[in-house]
Design a protein around this motif. Structure first.
Motif, PDB file in Angstrom:
ATOM      1  N   LEU A 216      10.877 -15.059   8.354  1.00  0.00           N
ATOM      2  CA  LEU A 216      10.014 -14.209   7.530  1.00  0.00           C
ATOM      3  C   LEU A 216       9.318 -13.190   8.416  1.00  0.00           C
ATOM      4  CD1 LEU A 216       8.662 -13.664   4.741  1.00  0.00           C
ATOM      5  CD2 LEU A 216       6.837 -15.180   5.522  1.00  0.00           C
ATOM      6  N   ARG A 217       9.399 -11.924   8.003  1.00  0.00           N
ATOM      7  CA  ARG A 217       8.678 -10.840   8.677  1.00  0.00           C
ATOM      8  C   ARG A 217       7.844 -10.100   7.640  1.00  0.00           C
ATOM      9  NH1 ARG A 217      11.703  -7.385  13.086  1.00  0.00           N
ATOM     10  NH2 ARG A 217      11.841  -8.939  14.709  1.00  0.00           N
ATOM     11  N   VAL A 218       6.653  -9.632   8.087  1.00  0.00           N
ATOM     12  CA  VAL A 218       5.727  -8.949   7.187  1.00  0.00           C
ATOM     13  C   VAL A 218       5.254  -7.658   7.854  1.00  0.00           C
ATOM     14  CG1 VAL A 218       3.556  -9.135   5.920  1.00  0.00           C
ATOM     15  CG2 VAL A 218       4.989 -11.167   6.238  1.00  0.00           C
ATOM     16  N   TRP A 219       5.242  -6.561   7.076  1.00  0.00           N
ATOM     17  CA  TRP A 219       4.810  -5.261   7.568  1.00  0.00           C
ATOM     18  C   TRP A 219       3.682  -4.703   6.712  1.00  0.00           C
ATOM     19  CZ3 TRP A 219       9.909  -6.633   7.269  1.00  0.00           C
ATOM     20  CH2 TRP A 219      10.670  -6.514   8.420  1.00  0.00           C
ATOM     21  N   ASP A 220       2.847  -3.883   7.342  1.00  0.00           N
ATOM     22  CA  ASP A 220       1.899  -3.031   6.628  1.00  0.00           C
ATOM     23  C   ASP A 220       2.637  -1.723   6.382  1.00  0.00           C
ATOM     24  OD1 ASP A 220      -0.049  -1.223   5.811  1.00  0.00           O
ATOM     25  OD2 ASP A 220      -1.449  -1.688   7.419  1.00  0.00           O
ATOM     26  N   VAL A 221       2.859  -1.388   5.109  1.00  0.00           N
ATOM     27  CA  VAL A 221       3.619  -0.176   4.780  1.00  0.00           C
ATOM     28  C   VAL A 221       2.729   0.898   4.149  1.00  0.00           C
ATOM     29  CG1 VAL A 221       5.849  -1.323   4.613  1.00  0.00           C
ATOM     30  CG2 VAL A 221       4.376  -1.226   2.597  1.00  0.00           C
ATOM     31  N   SER A 222       1.417   0.785   4.385  1.00  0.00           N
ATOM     32  CA  SER A 222       0.482   1.740   3.788  1.00  0.00           C
ATOM     33  C   SER A 222       0.485   3.091   4.509  1.00  0.00           C
ATOM     34  CB  SER A 222      -0.935   1.166   3.781  1.00  0.00           C
ATOM     35  OG  SER A 222      -1.395   0.951   5.109  1.00  0.00           O
ATOM     36  N   ARG A 223       1.064   3.149   5.691  1.00  0.00           N
ATOM     37  CA  ARG A 223       1.107   4.389   6.469  1.00  0.00           C
ATOM     38  C   ARG A 223       2.529   4.945   6.482  1.00  0.00           C
ATOM     39  NH1 ARG A 223      -2.667   2.286  11.426  1.00  0.00           N
ATOM     40  NH2 ARG A 223      -4.340   1.613  10.059  1.00  0.00           N
ATOM     41  N   ASN A 224       2.706   6.089   7.136  1.00  0.00           N
ATOM     42  CA  ASN A 224       4.037   6.693   7.206  1.00  0.00           C
ATOM     43  C   ASN A 224       5.046   5.791   7.884  1.00  0.00           C
ATOM     44  OD1 ASN A 224       3.279   8.988   5.869  1.00  0.00           O
ATOM     45  ND2 ASN A 224       2.873  10.165   7.719  1.00  0.00           N
ATOM     46  N   GLU A 225       4.657   5.155   8.975  1.00  0.00           N
ATOM     47  CA  GLU A 225       5.540   4.253   9.707  1.00  0.00           C
ATOM     48  C   GLU A 225       5.106   2.812   9.459  1.00  0.00           C
ATOM     49  OE1 GLU A 225       8.317   4.893  11.476  1.00  0.00           O
ATOM     50  OE2 GLU A 225       8.093   6.949  10.757  1.00  0.00           O
ATOM     51  N   PRO A 226       5.999   1.961   8.946  1.00  0.00           N
ATOM     52  CA  PRO A 226       5.645   0.553   8.748  1.00  0.00           C
ATOM     53  C   PRO A 226       5.268  -0.104  10.076  1.00  0.00           C
ATOM     54  CG  PRO A 226       7.667   1.089   7.593  1.00  0.00           C
ATOM     55  CD  PRO A 226       7.331   2.265   8.456  1.00  0.00           C
ATOM     56  N   ARG A 227       4.248  -0.977  10.036  1.00  0.00           N
ATOM     57  CA  ARG A 227       3.773  -1.674  11.227  1.00  0.00           C
ATOM     58  C   ARG A 227       3.886  -3.173  10.982  1.00  0.00           C
ATOM     59  NH1 ARG A 227      -1.285  -3.711  12.699  1.00  0.00           N
ATOM     60  NH2 ARG A 227      -2.131  -2.895  10.768  1.00  0.00           N
ATOM     61  N   GLN A 228       4.629  -3.857  11.858  1.00  0.00           N
ATOM     62  CA  GLN A 228       4.786  -5.302  11.697  1.00  0.00           C
ATOM     63  C   GLN A 228       3.445  -5.979  11.958  1.00  0.00           C
ATOM     64  OE1 GLN A 228       8.309  -6.918  13.464  1.00  0.00           O
ATOM     65  NE2 GLN A 228       7.533  -8.999  13.351  1.00  0.00           N
ATOM     66  N   LEU A 229       3.071  -6.913  11.076  1.00  0.00           N
ATOM     67  CA  LEU A 229       1.765  -7.555  11.158  1.00  0.00           C
ATOM     68  C   LEU A 229       1.736  -8.767  12.080  1.00  0.00           C
ATOM     69  CD1 LEU A 229       0.655  -7.268   7.445  1.00  0.00           C
ATOM     70  CD2 LEU A 229      -0.061  -5.873   9.384  1.00  0.00           C
ATOM     71  N   ALA A 230       2.855  -9.437  12.248  1.00  0.00           N
ATOM     72  CA  ALA A 230       2.917 -10.606  13.132  1.00  0.00           C
ATOM     73  C   ALA A 230       4.371 -10.835  13.515  1.00  0.00           C
ATOM     74  CB  ALA A 230       2.352 -11.836  12.416  1.00  0.00           C
ATOM     75  N   ALA A 231       4.559 -11.687  14.507  1.00  0.00           N
ATOM     76  CA  ALA A 231       5.927 -12.042  14.902  1.00  0.00           C
ATOM     77  C   ALA A 231       6.596 -12.787  13.751  1.00  0.00           C
ATOM     78  CB  ALA A 231       5.888 -12.919  16.150  1.00  0.00           C
ATOM     79  N   GLY A 232       7.907 -12.672  13.671  1.00  0.00           N
ATOM     80  CA  GLY A 232       8.644 -13.375  12.630  1.00  0.00           C
ATOM     81  C   GLY A 232       8.484 -14.882  12.750  1.00  0.00           C
TER      82      GLY A 232
END
Length: 143
Positions: free
Chosen positions: A107-123
């Motif tokens: 499982l991977r999780v990203w913050d996609v609120s900005r232009n470039e998605p940013r991964q929130l934690a390691a998978g």
């Protein structure tokens, strides 16, 4: 919405509906030009097996990679996965969060609120004795 597409999946946002079948994607705009109606705003060919709609972006799993495209299907970037994690198999977008789970249960999780998605934690890998594969995921934007 009336379509001739044999629909494999659908996703919905505040302003759009996306339908796909593994060969073609249709994007419908809601409440335009008349309230309560939807109209086809774009369609494009895509071998996407899974989609998630977030604002003006579509996250698509195509040939084992996670592409980030606009509503016309133009790929803007690709979110990387390691070979050891397997290809993404499940997606869900909610609020500023995109969650993806691979065929190997990572499982991977990203913050996609900005232009470039940013991964929130390691998978993180989900493995439980006697458990089968992950069959559904849902992102919770509130924690």
């Amino acid at each position: 919405i009336t379509t001739t597409l044999r629909t494999r999946g659908a996703d919905l946002s505040d302003t759009h509906v996306v339908l796909w079948n593994g060969a073609k994607v249709e994007v419908y705009e809601l409440n335009a030009p008349a309230p309560g109606q939807a109209f086809l705003s774009s369609e494009f060919d895509s071998a996407a097996s899974v989609l998630a709609l977030h604002g003006e972006r579509i996250f698509m799993v195509v040939d084992g990679r996670l592409d980030v495209a606009n509503l016309r299907g133009v790929v803007r970037s690709t979110l990387p996965f390691l070979d050891t994690e397997g290809p993404p198999a499940l997606l869900h977008a909610a609020g500023p969060v995109l969650a993806a789970c691979t065929s190997k249960g990572v499982l991977r999780v990203w913050d996609v609120s900005r232009n470039e998605p940013r991964q929130l934690a390691a998978g993180k890998t989900f493995q439980a004795p006697g458990a089968g594969p992950v069959c559904s995921i849902r992102a919770n934007p509130f924690g």
